[in-house]
Design a protein around this motif. Structure first.
Motif: not given
Length: 52
Positions: A1-8, A15-16, A20-29
Motif C-alpha cells: 500500500m502506498a501513501r501517494d503516487n510518489g511513494h508508489l 521492487l524491480i 529475479g523480479v522481471v516486471r511488476t503489476r500495479t492495481e488501484m482500488a
C-alpha cells in the motif's frame, strides 16, 4: 500500500531492483464504487412514457 503516487513509484522502483523480479503489476482500488444506474434510467423512461 502506498501513501501517494510518489511513494508508489518508489516502491515499484525498489521492487524491480530485487533479484529475479522481471516486471511488476500495479492495481488501484477506488474508495467507492460507481453506483448502479440502471434503475434510475428505467424510472426516468417510465415517467416520460406516463407523461405522453
Amino acid at each position: 500500500m502506498a501513501r501517494d503516487n510518489g511513494h508508489l513509484e518508489d516502491v515499484v522502483q525498489r521492487l524491480i531492483q530485487l533479484p529475479g523480479v522481471v516486471r511488476t503489476r500495479t492495481e488501484m482500488a477506488l474508495r467507492e464504487r460507481v453506483p448502479h444506474r440502471l434503475l434510475p434510467l428505467v424510472e426516468s423512461v417510465g415517467r416520460a412514457a406516463a407523461e405522453k
